[in-house]
Design an enzyme around this catalytic site. Structure first.
Site, PDB file in Angstrom:
ATOM      1  N   TYR A 146      58.116 -47.401 -32.893  1.00 19.03           N
ATOM      2  CA  TYR A 146      58.818 -46.696 -33.982  1.00 19.03           C
ATOM      3  C   TYR A 146      58.556 -45.192 -33.882  1.00 19.03           C
ATOM      4  CZ  TYR A 146      60.072 -45.595 -38.903  1.00 19.03           C
ATOM      5  OH  TYR A 146      60.627 -45.077 -40.053  1.00 19.03           O
ATOM      6  N   LYS A 150      61.248 -42.181 -33.132  1.00 18.32           N
ATOM      7  CA  LYS A 150      61.503 -41.069 -34.052  1.00 18.32           C
ATOM      8  C   LYS A 150      61.270 -39.726 -33.365  1.00 18.32           C
ATOM      9  CE  LYS A 150      62.858 -43.381 -37.672  1.00 18.32           C
ATOM     10  NZ  LYS A 150      64.256 -43.295 -38.119  1.00 18.32           N
TER      11      LYS A 150
HETATM   12  N1  NAP Z   1      61.088 -45.643 -46.438  1.00 19.73           N
HETATM   13  C1  NAP Z   1      60.251 -44.786 -45.851  1.00 19.73           C
HETATM   14  O1  NAP Z   1      59.072 -44.651 -46.230  1.00 19.73           O
HETATM   15  C2  NAP Z   1      60.754 -43.920 -44.730  1.00 19.73           C
HETATM   16  C3  NAP Z   1      59.957 -42.838 -44.323  1.00 19.73           C
HETATM   17  C4  NAP Z   1      60.397 -42.043 -43.284  1.00 19.73           C
HETATM   18  C5  NAP Z   1      61.609 -42.308 -42.673  1.00 19.73           C
HETATM   19  N2  NAP Z   1      62.354 -43.367 -43.084  1.00 19.73           N
HETATM   20  C6  NAP Z   1      63.620 -43.620 -42.401  1.00 19.73           C
HETATM   21  O2  NAP Z   1      64.637 -43.696 -43.367  1.00 19.73           O
HETATM   22  C7  NAP Z   1      65.708 -44.484 -42.838  1.00 19.73           C
HETATM   23  C8  NAP Z   1      66.200 -45.453 -43.879  1.00 19.73           C
HETATM   24  O3  NAP Z   1      65.145 -46.290 -44.248  1.00 19.73           O
HETATM   25  P1  NAP Z   1      64.960 -46.887 -45.709  1.00 19.73           P
HETATM   26  O4  NAP Z   1      63.527 -46.759 -45.993  1.00 19.73           O
HETATM   27  O5  NAP Z   1      65.960 -46.327 -46.626  1.00 19.73           O
HETATM   28  O6  NAP Z   1      65.216 -48.434 -45.374  1.00 19.73           O
HETATM   29  P2  NAP Z   1      66.077 -49.591 -46.063  1.00 19.73           P
HETATM   30  O7  NAP Z   1      66.114 -49.428 -47.530  1.00 19.73           O
HETATM   31  O8  NAP Z   1      65.542 -50.847 -45.489  1.00 19.73           O
HETATM   32  O9  NAP Z   1      67.540 -49.314 -45.486  1.00 19.73           O
HETATM   33  C9  NAP Z   1      67.826 -49.466 -44.137  1.00 19.73           C
HETATM   34  C10 NAP Z   1      69.311 -49.377 -43.957  1.00 19.73           C
HETATM   35  O10 NAP Z   1      69.593 -49.479 -42.553  1.00 19.73           O
HETATM   36  C11 NAP Z   1      70.602 -50.452 -42.374  1.00 19.73           C
HETATM   37  N3  NAP Z   1      70.446 -51.108 -41.090  1.00 19.73           N
HETATM   38  C12 NAP Z   1      69.329 -51.626 -40.556  1.00 19.73           C
HETATM   39  N4  NAP Z   1      69.588 -52.173 -39.366  1.00 19.73           N
HETATM   40  C13 NAP Z   1      70.909 -51.995 -39.132  1.00 19.73           C
HETATM   41  C14 NAP Z   1      71.780 -52.341 -38.076  1.00 19.73           C
HETATM   42  N5  NAP Z   1      71.350 -53.001 -37.004  1.00 19.73           N
HETATM   43  N6  NAP Z   1      73.078 -51.992 -38.183  1.00 19.73           N
HETATM   44  C15 NAP Z   1      73.540 -51.344 -39.270  1.00 19.73           C
HETATM   45  N7  NAP Z   1      72.758 -50.980 -40.289  1.00 19.73           N
HETATM   46  C16 NAP Z   1      71.458 -51.307 -40.234  1.00 19.73           C
HETATM   47  C17 NAP Z   1      70.431 -51.413 -43.538  1.00 19.73           C
HETATM   48  O11 NAP Z   1      71.672 -52.010 -43.821  1.00 19.73           O
HETATM   49  P3  NAP Z   1      72.000 -53.590 -43.698  1.00 19.73           P
HETATM   50  O12 NAP Z   1      70.789 -54.323 -44.127  1.00 19.73           O
HETATM   51  O13 NAP Z   1      73.191 -53.742 -44.586  1.00 19.73           O
HETATM   52  O14 NAP Z   1      72.327 -53.764 -42.263  1.00 19.73           O
HETATM   53  C18 NAP Z   1      70.049 -50.480 -44.658  1.00 19.73           C
HETATM   54  O15 NAP Z   1      71.206 -49.954 -45.268  1.00 19.73           O
HETATM   55  C19 NAP Z   1      65.185 -45.090 -41.534  1.00 19.73           C
HETATM   56  O16 NAP Z   1      65.634 -44.295 -40.458  1.00 19.73           O
HETATM   57  C20 NAP Z   1      63.681 -44.938 -41.670  1.00 19.73           C
HETATM   58  O17 NAP Z   1      63.042 -44.878 -40.419  1.00 19.73           O
HETATM   59  C21 NAP Z   1      61.959 -44.177 -44.101  1.00 19.73           C
END
Ligand code: NAP
Length: 240
Positions: A146, A150
């Site tokens: 991961y 990134k």
């Molecule tokens: N949460 C944190 O603490 C955090 C911190 C730093 C960075 N981030 C980054 O923020 C981003 C979003 O994360 P989040 O925390 O908001 O997660 P989340 O709530 O789990 O949302 C992830 C989203 O990605 C979509 N997704 C996952 N796999 C997919 C695929 N194969 N094809 C199409 N869509 C897909 C999911 O949609 P479906 O389920 O409908 O496919 C969902 O809408 C990511 O890049 C993550 O690395 C998160």
């Protein structure tokens, strides 16, 4: 008002950004796999169109971008947000295959979408890629694939920013912990996540709605002099 493509729009940060853009009067094309959550997203705003696509499947990505091209969609911005953290594991023992699904979605799909979106983006358009503090300033030992993905997203961001010379801007956001299903899963459930966050610099994580305005600012012309940057947004988390 413009049109913005948001991947991973059915949950967490992507959903909050899609809703915020729509509230600001923009049209949004939101991408995800979950049709139920996609329908709920559309119900939340008439400005949002949901399209199903598994971004881990290259032919589905190509079909999605073919459709946008055929429909002559003009994009003002793109938020590459969908990602997976894969399977955590000890770096000395992780098989190389542990990198496959993580890189397919986080890096290769992001690159593919950028390549195919460039002809659709207006001059002055903006691309924001969702990286993370993991891969930028903080490297938890069990999240090698991961973190590497990134770091690659940040490198791609800067490469495209350099190449496009400001005709389209590219920036990466590097969030600290945000309260979403992805982070709950990473910590082994919501209760464990909330407990861990009591040790956060300020005692709790961000809500998606708190960080979404950073993305919408970077997508807007108000950030016109910010280009090729990886911006840490973590409420001070990495100070301690
Ligand atoms: N949460 C944190 O603490 C955090 C911190 C730093 C960075 N981030 C980054 O923020 C981003 C979003 O994360 P989040 O925390 O908001 O997660 P989340 O709530 O789990 O949302 C992830 C989203 O990605 C979509 N997704 C996952 N796999 C997919 C695929 N194969 N094809 C199409 N869509 C897909 C999911 O949609 P479906 O389920 O409908 O496919 C969902 O809408 C990511 O890049 C993550 O690395 C998160």
């Amino acid at each position: 008002m413009g049109t913005f493509l948001v991947t991973g729009a059915t949950s967490g940060i992507g959903r909050a950004v899609a809703l915020r853009l729509a509230e600001d009067g923009h049209d949004v094309i939101g991408i995800g796999r979950d049709e139920t959550r996609g329908a709920a997203l559309e119900d939340a705003s008439p400005r949002i169109t949901f399209l199903t696509c598994d971004l881990a499947e290259s032919e589905q990505v190509e079909a999605l971008m073919d459709r946008l091209s055929e429909d002559k969609v003009v994009l003002n911005g793109l938020f590459n947000n969908a990602a997976t953290f894969g399977r955590p594991g000890t770096p000395e023992w992780l098989p190389t295959t542990a990198f496959d699904d993580v890189f397919e979605l986080n890096v290769l799909a992001t690159n593919r979408i950028i390549q195919r979106a460039i002809p659709l983006l207006v001059t002055g358009g903006s691309v924001v890629n969702n990286a993370a503090i993991v891969g930028h300033v903080k490297f938890p030992p069990m999240l090698g694939p991961y973190a590497a993905s990134k770091a690659a997203v940040i490198a791609l961001t800067k490469t495209f920013a350099h190449r496009m010379k400001g005709k389209v801007r590219f920036n990466a956001v590097c969030f600290g912990p945000v309260d979403t299903p992805l982070s709950h899963k990473l910590y082994g459930g919501e209760a464990k996540f909330q407990e861990a966050m009591t040790h956060h610099f300020r005692g709790h994580a961000a809500k998606p709605e708190e960080v979404a305005p950073v993305v919408t600012f970077l997508l807007s012309g108000a950030s016109s002099y910010i280009n090729g940057q990886a911006i840490t947004v973590d409420g001070g988390y990495t100070l301690s």
